[in-house]
Write an enzyme that holds these catalytic residues in place. Structure first.
Site, PDB file in Angstrom:
ATOM      1  CG  MET A   1      -7.187   7.198   6.657  1.00  0.00           C
ATOM      2  SD  MET A   1      -7.903   5.786   5.781  1.00  0.00           S
ATOM      3  CE  MET A   1      -8.814   4.967   7.094  1.00  0.00           C
TER       4      MET A   1
ATOM      5  CE  LYS B   1      -8.581   0.491  -2.828  1.00  0.00           C
ATOM      6  NZ  LYS B   1      -9.258   0.906  -4.059  1.00  0.00           N
TER       7      LYS B   1
ATOM      8  CG  ASP C   1      -2.177  -0.800   1.025  1.00  0.00           C
ATOM      9  OD1 ASP C   1      -2.450  -1.188  -0.122  1.00  0.00           O
ATOM     10  OD2 ASP C   1      -2.892  -1.045   2.018  1.00  0.00           O
TER      11      ASP C   1
END
Length: 260
Positions: free
Chosen positions: A176, A61, A39
């Site tokens: 996040m 992502k 990732d």
């Protein structure tokens, strides 16, 4: 160490950033893997544990950037395993903490592909500890709530009960949440949290680029003091955030002495 047979997938946690926080099991798995799917939040130093001849595949992502769909990633894991490879799926933090690891595990189960989970140090615990913020303290809180700022669509989840979070969670740790921190803070204020409640924003936790901003819930609404921070970012709201100036400084002095 557990066997890592050909045709098997390991879902491994890379920890919060510092390569020395990778578990022994994850490091051993990296050393055995034929292919590593990793990732965006995985530190390059963690990838150094992989075999020199292992295939490395980036499947990260990033919000607002072109990136592979989750179904595509899962399909590639299955395809590589069925080709007889030892497949390691490397995720930042812990695979099952806001990392889509459970979705990938479900896909592997449906496809009949054997897998193992190698848990990792999640940023909401290890990353905050490195910043001098314990997620629990006996004199401050007996509960902590972890939440993510994004649902599957990338928006703030409509299923979050802000009144319940405000009343029942003395400490909140938001993953996040950089892009939506003002919205989150406004929801909590609207649900009754005080404007002067201690808060902290931690950027690039456990890495040499780590930055910690001491603030309050009211200032988060205005995105004050955070202009120079870069994701990944953790936000902690509650009394434990006030411990960072003392514990963070002591930790940094100790780490410097150890390094010297």
């Amino acid at each position: 160490m557990p066997p890592f047979a050909p045709g098997m997938v390991w879902l491994a946690g890379a920890g919060p950033g510092d390569p020395t926080l990778v578990t022994l099991q994850a490091a051993w798995g990296l050393a055995q893997a034929d292919v590593v799917f990793f990732d965006a939040l995985v530190n390059d130093g963690v990838l150094s544990y992989a075999r020199a001849d292992a295939e490395r595949v980036f499947v990260g992502k990033r919000a607002g950037c072109p990136s592979p769909k989750q179904a595509e990633i899962t399909a590639r894991l299955i395809e590589a395993a069925r080709a007889g490879k030892r497949v390691l799926r490397l995720k930042g933090g812990d695979p099952y903490v806001f990392g889509r690891g459970a979705e990938e595990a479900q896909g592997l189960v449906a496809a009949g592909v054997p897998f193992r989970v190698a848990p990792g140090v999640t940023a909401g615990v290890g990353g905050l500890a490195a910043a001098g913020i314990p997620v629990t303290h006996r004199d401050v809180n007996q509960a902590v709530t972890f939440l993510t700022a994004h649902d599957a669509s990338g928006s703030l989840s409509a299923r979050l009960d802000w009144d319940a979070l405000s009343a029942g969670a003395p400490v909140l740790v938001v993953y996040m949440g950089f892009r939506l921190m003002d919205v989150i803070a406004a929801r909590l204020l609207g649900a009754g949290r005080p404007r002067d409640e201690p808060a902290a924003v931690v950027s690039q936790a456990t890495t040499p680029r780590q930055k910690v901003v001491q603030t309050t819930l009211g200032r988060l609404v205005d995105r004050a003091d955070v202009e120079d921070l870069e994701p990944p970012v953790l936000i902690v709201i509650g009394g434990v955030a006030a411990l960072a100036p003392v514990l963070g400084l002591a930790a940094s002095v100790g780490q410097g002495a150890a390094a010297g």
